[in-house]
Design a protein around this motif. Structure first.
Motif, PDB file in Angstrom:
ATOM      1  N   PHE A   1       0.797  -1.240   0.000  1.00 21.51           N
ATOM      2  CA  PHE A   1       0.000   0.000   0.000  1.00 21.51           C
ATOM      3  C   PHE A   1       0.827   1.285   0.000  1.00 21.51           C
ATOM      4  O   PHE A   1       0.319   2.340   0.398  1.00 21.51           O
ATOM      5  N   SER A   2       2.091   1.217  -0.415  1.00 27.06           N
ATOM      6  CA  SER A   2       2.801   2.481  -0.619  1.00 27.06           C
ATOM      7  C   SER A   2       2.079   3.251  -1.727  1.00 27.06           C
ATOM      8  O   SER A   2       1.559   2.656  -2.668  1.00 27.06           O
ATOM      9  N   PRO A   3       2.035   4.589  -1.628  1.00 25.20           N
ATOM     10  CA  PRO A   3       1.442   5.343  -2.747  1.00 25.20           C
ATOM     11  C   PRO A   3       2.360   5.358  -3.973  1.00 25.20           C
ATOM     12  O   PRO A   3       1.928   5.731  -5.060  1.00 25.20           O
ATOM     13  N   ASP A   4       3.633   4.955  -3.805  1.00 32.28           N
ATOM     14  CA  ASP A   4       4.580   4.927  -4.931  1.00 32.28           C
ATOM     15  C   ASP A   4       4.659   3.507  -5.503  1.00 32.28           C
ATOM     16  O   ASP A   4       4.510   2.542  -4.761  1.00 32.28           O
ATOM     17  N   PRO A   5       4.955   3.386  -6.820  1.00 33.38           N
ATOM     18  CA  PRO A   5       5.042   2.041  -7.402  1.00 33.38           C
ATOM     19  C   PRO A   5       6.189   1.265  -6.751  1.00 33.38           C
ATOM     20  O   PRO A   5       7.325   1.737  -6.744  1.00 33.38           O
ATOM     21  N   LYS A   6       5.893   0.114  -6.185  1.00 37.68           N
ATOM     22  CA  LYS A   6       6.918  -0.650  -5.461  1.00 37.68           C
ATOM     23  C   LYS A   6       6.769  -2.144  -5.666  1.00 37.68           C
ATOM     24  O   LYS A   6       7.317  -2.931  -4.889  1.00 37.68           O
ATOM     25  N   LEU A   7       6.009  -2.554  -6.657  1.00 37.49           N
ATOM     26  CA  LEU A   7       5.739  -3.977  -6.820  1.00 37.49           C
ATOM     27  C   LEU A   7       7.050  -4.756  -6.991  1.00 37.49           C
ATOM     28  O   LEU A   7       7.769  -4.567  -7.963  1.00 37.49           O
ATOM     29  N   ARG A   8       7.354  -5.586  -5.992  1.00 35.51           N
ATOM     30  CA  ARG A   8       8.520  -6.478  -6.062  1.00 35.51           C
ATOM     31  C   ARG A   8       8.005  -7.886  -5.837  1.00 35.51           C
ATOM     32  O   ARG A   8       7.435  -8.191  -4.810  1.00 35.51           O
ATOM     33  N   THR A   9       8.225  -8.745  -6.828  1.00 34.26           N
ATOM     34  CA  THR A   9       7.592 -10.063  -6.789  1.00 34.26           C
ATOM     35  C   THR A   9       8.342 -11.067  -7.656  1.00 34.26           C
ATOM     36  O   THR A   9       9.075 -10.680  -8.565  1.00 34.26           O
ATOM     37  N   LEU A  10       8.133 -12.338  -7.335  1.00 29.52           N
ATOM     38  CA  LEU A  10       8.636 -13.406  -8.205  1.00 29.52           C
ATOM     39  C   LEU A  10       7.616 -13.721  -9.299  1.00 29.52           C
ATOM     40  O   LEU A  10       7.906 -14.465 -10.222  1.00 29.52           O
ATOM     41  N   LEU A  11       6.420 -13.159  -9.176  1.00 29.23           N
ATOM     42  CA  LEU A  11       5.311 -13.567 -10.049  1.00 29.23           C
ATOM     43  C   LEU A  11       5.140 -12.631 -11.252  1.00 29.23           C
ATOM     44  O   LEU A  11       4.080 -12.042 -11.448  1.00 29.23           O
ATOM     45  N   TRP A  12       6.182 -12.528 -12.079  1.00 34.27           N
ATOM     46  CA  TRP A  12       6.094 -11.678 -13.274  1.00 34.27           C
ATOM     47  C   TRP A  12       5.690 -12.486 -14.508  1.00 34.27           C
ATOM     48  O   TRP A  12       5.698 -11.963 -15.628  1.00 34.27           O
TER      49      TRP A  12
ATOM     50  N   SER B   1       8.191  -1.711 -13.904  1.00 33.96           N
ATOM     51  CA  SER B   1       8.295  -0.316 -14.336  1.00 33.96           C
ATOM     52  C   SER B   1       9.709   0.034 -14.806  1.00 33.96           C
ATOM     53  O   SER B   1       9.895   0.960 -15.574  1.00 33.96           O
ATOM     54  N   GLY B   2      10.727  -0.729 -14.357  1.00 28.35           N
ATOM     55  CA  GLY B   2      12.101  -0.445 -14.767  1.00 28.35           C
ATOM     56  C   GLY B   2      12.550  -1.312 -15.925  1.00 28.35           C
ATOM     57  O   GLY B   2      11.733  -1.958 -16.581  1.00 28.35           O
ATOM     58  N   GLU B   3      13.859  -1.314 -16.160  1.00 31.14           N
ATOM     59  CA  GLU B   3      14.391  -2.084 -17.271  1.00 31.14           C
ATOM     60  C   GLU B   3      14.352  -3.584 -16.986  1.00 31.14           C
ATOM     61  O   GLU B   3      14.189  -4.403 -17.867  1.00 31.14           O
ATOM     62  N   TRP B   4      14.559  -3.924 -15.682  1.00 30.49           N
ATOM     63  CA  TRP B   4      14.518  -5.316 -15.272  1.00 30.49           C
ATOM     64  C   TRP B   4      13.323  -5.530 -14.353  1.00 30.49           C
ATOM     65  O   TRP B   4      12.899  -4.594 -13.670  1.00 30.49           O
ATOM     66  N   PRO B   5      12.834  -6.775 -14.298  1.00 30.65           N
ATOM     67  CA  PRO B   5      11.761  -7.040 -13.341  1.00 30.65           C
ATOM     68  C   PRO B   5      12.246  -6.751 -11.926  1.00 30.65           C
ATOM     69  O   PRO B   5      13.379  -7.066 -11.584  1.00 30.65           O
ATOM     70  N   ALA B   6      11.425  -6.137 -11.116  1.00 26.51           N
ATOM     71  CA  ALA B   6      11.775  -5.861  -9.729  1.00 26.51           C
ATOM     72  C   ALA B   6      11.546  -7.126  -8.914  1.00 26.51           C
ATOM     73  O   ALA B   6      10.419  -7.583  -8.761  1.00 26.51           O
ATOM     74  N   LEU B   7      12.643  -7.702  -8.450  1.00 24.09           N
ATOM     75  CA  LEU B   7      12.558  -8.950  -7.687  1.00 24.09           C
ATOM     76  C   LEU B   7      12.828  -8.683  -6.220  1.00 24.09           C
ATOM     77  O   LEU B   7      13.649  -7.831  -5.890  1.00 24.09           O
ATOM     78  N   PRO B   8      12.151  -9.429  -5.349  1.00 26.38           N
ATOM     79  CA  PRO B   8      12.448  -9.278  -3.916  1.00 26.38           C
ATOM     80  C   PRO B   8      13.828  -9.865  -3.618  1.00 26.38           C
ATOM     81  O   PRO B   8      14.307 -10.729  -4.345  1.00 26.38           O
ATOM     82  N   TRP B   9      14.473  -9.389  -2.579  1.00 25.24           N
ATOM     83  CA  TRP B   9      15.774  -9.920  -2.228  1.00 25.24           C
ATOM     84  C   TRP B   9      15.843 -10.223  -0.738  1.00 25.24           C
ATOM     85  O   TRP B   9      15.508  -9.337   0.038  1.00 25.24           O
ATOM     86  N   PRO B  10      16.280 -11.419  -0.312  1.00 23.98           N
ATOM     87  CA  PRO B  10      16.533 -12.584  -1.176  1.00 23.98           C
ATOM     88  C   PRO B  10      15.222 -13.113  -1.759  1.00 23.98           C
ATOM     89  O   PRO B  10      14.169 -12.891  -1.172  1.00 23.98           O
ATOM     90  N   PRO B  11      15.309 -13.807  -2.922  1.00 24.80           N
ATOM     91  CA  PRO B  11      14.069 -14.224  -3.581  1.00 24.80           C
ATOM     92  C   PRO B  11      13.294 -15.305  -2.819  1.00 24.80           C
ATOM     93  O   PRO B  11      12.092 -15.417  -2.981  1.00 24.80           O
ATOM     94  N   PHE B  12      14.012 -16.122  -1.979  1.00 24.93           N
ATOM     95  CA  PHE B  12      13.286 -17.194  -1.267  1.00 24.93           C
ATOM     96  C   PHE B  12      13.501 -17.106   0.232  1.00 24.93           C
ATOM     97  O   PHE B  12      14.337 -16.360   0.697  1.00 24.93           O
TER      98      PHE B  12
END
Ligand SMILES: Nc1ncnc2c1ncn2[C@@H]1O[C@H](COP(=O)(O)OP(=O)(O)O)[C@@H](O)[C@H]1O
Ligand SMILES: [Mg+2]
Length: 250
Positions: A169-180, A239-250
């Motif tokens: 629920f940030s008002p800024d785009p922040k979607l970080r996910t493995l589900l692209w 939104s960027g050049e690469w998919p935004a992934l969470p870190w660490p991914p698992f």
């Protein structure tokens, strides 16, 4: 009126989400341990009220780790907000979750879900499981900044739950996910129907309920994300050049 405590043999698990929520609100929490891989103080315990009992997660607000991009002391309210949106979709992404007083002060209490330990998460997140696809839409709505593998819990019954919605629920785009996996693909018709209903509910009761935990701006941004999904009718792309992934991914 005082009730006799139920004998252990009479105890049972709650039947359905509504009864589970009632147990989470009314029950007595017995903390048994702390999740070691968690970044906040995330406690595990049992909760009991009358004949009902279940395992639960309890995250006291006092144990929230400060973050630079989210206001202090708001993560529990974000978790409850994610649960409210999940309920409104009918997708049952988030396990029953409530905000209440606990042994270490106010916090969020969530039903513990027994995951299917035979599932290889790294392989699972690359499948077309409809529960994952719904979760991808849900994450776009709540702007989930942390959909890593450990926050995806497939059950033996074939349902997929999501946990740890403290940084949504940030008002800024922040979607970080493995589900692209579905990025840029048309949203399923069923998802569009649900989003249409959600847009209405966000303008009504659901919006009001979210305002108890989120700022006006954050609720407005949620309405805008839903409107954008309905406009494009596509799964969002990074939104960027690469998919935004969470870190660490698992
Ligand atoms: N409701 C739940 N049911 C089952 N497992 C959970 C639940 N909530 C959390 N977990 C497990 O505990 C771990 C830590 O909890 P999480 O909510 O991610 O805490 P933190 O905010 O500290 O990262 C999760 O990665 C997940 O494996
Ligand atoms: Mg976590």
């Amino acid at each position: 009126m005082s009730e006799q405590p139920a004998a252990d043999a009479d105890l049972r698990a709650p039947d359905g989400a509504e009864e589970a929520r009632r147990l989470l609100v009314e029950g007595e929490i017995d903390v048994e341990g702390r999740m070691l891989d968690a970044s906040n103080v995330t406690l595990f315990g049992t909760i009991r009220s009358g004949v009902l009992t279940a395992e639960c997660v309890y995250k006291p607000v006092a144990g929230e780790r400060p973050l630079w991009d989210f206001p202090d002391g708001t993560l529990a309210g974000r978790e409850v907000s994610a649960a409210l949106v999940s309920e409104a979709t009918g997708w049952d992404v988030v396990p029953p979750t409530v905000l209440r007083e606990g042994p270490f002060g106010p916090g969020m209490v969530q039903l513990w879900i027994d995951g299917d330990e035979s599932v290889d998460l790294a392989a699972f997140v690359r499948t077309d499981h409809p529960g994952l696809r719904r979760m991808a839409v849900f994450d776009a709505v709540v702007n989930n900044a942390d959909r890593k593998g450990g926050h995806i819990i497939p059950t033996v019954e074939g349902h997929v739950y999501g946990v740890d919605h403290g940084i949504c629920f940030s008002p800024d785009p922040k979607l970080r996910t493995l589900l692209w996996r579905w990025a840029g693909k048309p949203l399923p018709v069923a998802a569009l129907e649900v989003l249409g209903r959600l847009a209405d509910e966000l303008r009504g009761d659901l919006g009001e309920q979210l305002h108890e935990h989120l700022t006006r701006r954050e609720v407005r941004a949620t309405q805008q994300r839903v409107a954008e999904l309905l406009r494009t009718q596509l799964h969002p792309e990074p939104s960027g050049e690469w998919p935004a992934l969470p870190w660490p991914p698992f």
